[in-house]
Design a protein around this motif. Structure first.
Motif, PDB file in Angstrom:
ATOM      1  N   LYS A   1     -17.738 -85.538 -29.360  1.00 48.71           N
ATOM      2  CA  LYS A   1     -18.370 -86.113 -28.176  1.00 48.71           C
ATOM      3  C   LYS A   1     -18.269 -85.169 -26.993  1.00 48.71           C
ATOM      4  N   GLN A   2     -19.109 -85.413 -26.003  1.00 48.87           N
ATOM      5  CA  GLN A   2     -19.057 -84.621 -24.790  1.00 48.87           C
ATOM      6  C   GLN A   2     -17.885 -85.063 -23.919  1.00 48.87           C
ATOM      7  N   ARG A   3     -17.433 -84.136 -23.092  1.00 55.87           N
ATOM      8  CA  ARG A   3     -16.367 -84.464 -22.149  1.00 55.87           C
ATOM      9  C   ARG A   3     -16.902 -85.496 -21.156  1.00 55.87           C
ATOM     10  N   GLU A   4     -16.091 -86.513 -20.883  1.00 58.51           N
ATOM     11  CA  GLU A   4     -16.508 -87.552 -19.949  1.00 58.51           C
ATOM     12  C   GLU A   4     -15.436 -87.756 -18.873  1.00 58.51           C
ATOM     13  N   VAL A   5     -15.902 -88.164 -17.713  1.00 59.53           N
ATOM     14  CA  VAL A   5     -14.970 -88.457 -16.634  1.00 59.53           C
ATOM     15  C   VAL A   5     -14.271 -89.787 -16.920  1.00 59.53           C
ATOM     16  N   VAL A   6     -12.992 -89.828 -16.649  1.00 65.44           N
ATOM     17  CA  VAL A   6     -12.202 -91.044 -16.857  1.00 65.44           C
ATOM     18  C   VAL A   6     -11.857 -91.690 -15.519  1.00 65.44           C
ATOM     19  N   ALA A   7     -11.296 -90.897 -14.633  1.00 65.38           N
ATOM     20  CA  ALA A   7     -10.855 -91.424 -13.340  1.00 65.38           C
ATOM     21  C   ALA A   7     -10.822 -90.290 -12.333  1.00 65.38           C
ATOM     22  N   THR A   8     -11.210 -90.607 -11.102  1.00 65.43           N
ATOM     23  CA  THR A   8     -11.175 -89.604 -10.046  1.00 65.43           C
ATOM     24  C   THR A   8     -10.571 -90.195  -8.776  1.00 65.43           C
ATOM     25  N   ILE A   9     -10.074 -89.306  -7.947  1.00 65.81           N
ATOM     26  CA  ILE A   9      -9.557 -89.696  -6.636  1.00 65.81           C
ATOM     27  C   ILE A   9     -10.029 -88.654  -5.635  1.00 65.81           C
ATOM     28  N   THR A  10     -10.631 -89.136  -4.547  1.00 63.12           N
ATOM     29  CA  THR A  10     -11.162 -88.212  -3.553  1.00 63.12           C
ATOM     30  C   THR A  10     -10.057 -87.793  -2.588  1.00 63.12           C
ATOM     31  N   ASN A  11     -10.383 -86.816  -1.733  1.00 62.77           N
ATOM     32  CA  ASN A  11      -9.374 -86.379  -0.764  1.00 62.77           C
ATOM     33  C   ASN A  11      -9.098 -87.467   0.263  1.00 62.77           C
TER      34      ASN A  11
ATOM     35  N   THR B   1      -0.064 -78.767 -10.453  1.00 60.42           N
ATOM     36  CA  THR B   1      -0.991 -77.752  -9.974  1.00 60.42           C
ATOM     37  C   THR B   1      -0.225 -76.685  -9.197  1.00 60.42           C
ATOM     38  N   SER B   2      -0.681 -75.468  -9.318  1.00 60.54           N
ATOM     39  CA  SER B   2      -0.091 -74.368  -8.560  1.00 60.54           C
ATOM     40  C   SER B   2      -1.200 -73.451  -8.091  1.00 60.54           C
ATOM     41  N   GLY B   3      -0.895 -72.671  -7.072  1.00 63.60           N
ATOM     42  CA  GLY B   3      -1.924 -71.829  -6.484  1.00 63.60           C
ATOM     43  C   GLY B   3      -2.612 -72.556  -5.346  1.00 63.60           C
ATOM     44  N   ARG B   4      -3.302 -71.834  -4.546  1.00 68.21           N
ATOM     45  CA  ARG B   4      -3.917 -72.383  -3.341  1.00 68.21           C
ATOM     46  C   ARG B   4      -5.375 -72.730  -3.617  1.00 68.21           C
ATOM     47  N   ILE B   5      -5.730 -73.993  -3.349  1.00 74.17           N
ATOM     48  CA  ILE B   5      -7.110 -74.431  -3.486  1.00 74.17           C
ATOM     49  C   ILE B   5      -7.558 -74.985  -2.139  1.00 74.17           C
ATOM     50  N   PHE B   6      -8.615 -74.454  -1.607  1.00 76.16           N
ATOM     51  CA  PHE B   6      -9.125 -74.892  -0.313  1.00 76.16           C
ATOM     52  C   PHE B   6     -10.208 -75.939  -0.499  1.00 76.16           C
ATOM     53  N   SER B   7     -10.307 -76.814   0.478  1.00 74.70           N
ATOM     54  CA  SER B   7     -11.412 -77.778   0.542  1.00 74.70           C
ATOM     55  C   SER B   7     -11.571 -78.575  -0.743  1.00 74.70           C
ATOM     56  N   ILE B   8     -10.491 -79.217  -1.162  1.00 78.36           N
ATOM     57  CA  ILE B   8     -10.562 -80.070  -2.347  1.00 78.36           C
ATOM     58  C   ILE B   8     -11.407 -81.294  -2.037  1.00 78.36           C
ATOM     59  N   ASN B   9     -12.372 -81.548  -2.898  1.00 81.39           N
ATOM     60  CA  ASN B   9     -13.195 -82.741  -2.742  1.00 81.39           C
ATOM     61  C   ASN B   9     -12.670 -83.905  -3.569  1.00 81.39           C
ATOM     62  N   ARG B  10     -12.214 -83.553  -4.759  1.00 79.72           N
ATOM     63  CA  ARG B  10     -11.914 -84.600  -5.723  1.00 79.72           C
ATOM     64  C   ARG B  10     -10.963 -84.056  -6.773  1.00 79.72           C
ATOM     65  N   MET B  11     -10.080 -84.907  -7.236  1.00 77.27           N
ATOM     66  CA  MET B  11      -9.232 -84.591  -8.389  1.00 77.27           C
ATOM     67  C   MET B  11      -9.432 -85.688  -9.409  1.00 77.27           C
ATOM     68  N   GLY B  12      -9.207 -85.361 -10.640  1.00 80.32           N
ATOM     69  CA  GLY B  12      -9.417 -86.411 -11.619  1.00 80.32           C
ATOM     70  C   GLY B  12      -9.050 -86.036 -13.023  1.00 80.32           C
ATOM     71  N   TRP B  13      -9.326 -86.950 -13.912  1.00 83.66           N
ATOM     72  CA  TRP B  13      -9.060 -86.808 -15.337  1.00 83.66           C
ATOM     73  C   TRP B  13     -10.351 -86.994 -16.117  1.00 83.66           C
ATOM     74  N   PHE B  14     -10.537 -86.109 -17.083  1.00 85.42           N
ATOM     75  CA  PHE B  14     -11.642 -86.184 -18.015  1.00 85.42           C
ATOM     76  C   PHE B  14     -11.048 -86.268 -19.415  1.00 85.42           C
ATOM     77  N   ARG B  15     -11.854 -86.654 -20.354  1.00 87.09           N
ATOM     78  CA  ARG B  15     -11.402 -86.654 -21.743  1.00 87.09           C
ATOM     79  C   ARG B  15     -12.543 -86.267 -22.664  1.00 87.09           C
ATOM     80  N   GLN B  16     -12.147 -85.741 -23.808  1.00 91.08           N
ATOM     81  CA  GLN B  16     -13.118 -85.347 -24.820  1.00 91.08           C
ATOM     82  C   GLN B  16     -12.567 -85.708 -26.182  1.00 91.08           C
ATOM     83  N   SER B  17     -13.279 -86.557 -26.868  1.00 86.13           N
ATOM     84  CA  SER B  17     -12.894 -86.907 -28.232  1.00 86.13           C
ATOM     85  C   SER B  17     -13.758 -86.126 -29.201  1.00 86.13           C
ATOM     86  N   SER B  18     -13.330 -86.108 -30.444  1.00 86.93           N
ATOM     87  CA  SER B  18     -13.970 -85.273 -31.455  1.00 86.93           C
ATOM     88  C   SER B  18     -15.446 -85.612 -31.581  1.00 86.93           C
TER      89      SER B  18
END
Length: 119
Positions: free
Chosen positions: A43-53, A24-41
């Motif tokens: 299908k809708q994008r779905e959350v895979v894993a998240t990590i909070t601040n 990641t680059s650039g300044r992001i303020f007040s991050i709540n959560r970071m994570g990974w999503f995935r989308q297969s052919s």
């Protein structure tokens, strides 16, 4: 300008492992959560894993015990260690950062990295 760049995707046999990285680059303020999503052919994008601040992690049931999300705050990196991969894990994986400013949520996305698991 905020940028998220994923890497580490590829082709792997079932049972194998991959480690995805998100720089990641650039300044992001007040991050709540970071994570990974995935989308297969088809299908809708779905959350895979998240990590909070606060460091709390959460996983979709289908990857629990196989995937691990982590971050290196000093290097502005997010990771997804994937083990015991299955063909159904095949998808484009996206890095995501969610932040809140002035009571409004912002979502930042990378361009995605393809993960293909062969049977």
């Amino acid at each position: 300008q905020v940028q998220l760049v994923e890497s580490g995707g590829g082709l792997v046999q079932a049972g194998g492992s991959l480690r995805l990285s998100c720089a990641t680059s650039g300044r992001i303020f007040s991050i709540n959560r970071m994570g990974w999503f995935r989308q297969s052919s088809g299908k809708q994008r779905e959350v895979v894993a998240t990590i909070t601040n606060g460091g709390r992690t959460n996983y979709v049931d289908s990857v629990k015990g196989r995937f691990t999300v982590s971050e290196d705050a000093a290097k502005n990196m997010l990771f997804l260690q994937m083990s015991s991969l299955k063909p159904e894990d095949t998808a484009v994986y996206y890095c995501n950062i969610a932040s809140t400013m002035l009571n409004k949520e912002y979502n930042y996305w990378g361009q995605g990295t393809q993960v293909t698991v062969s049977s």
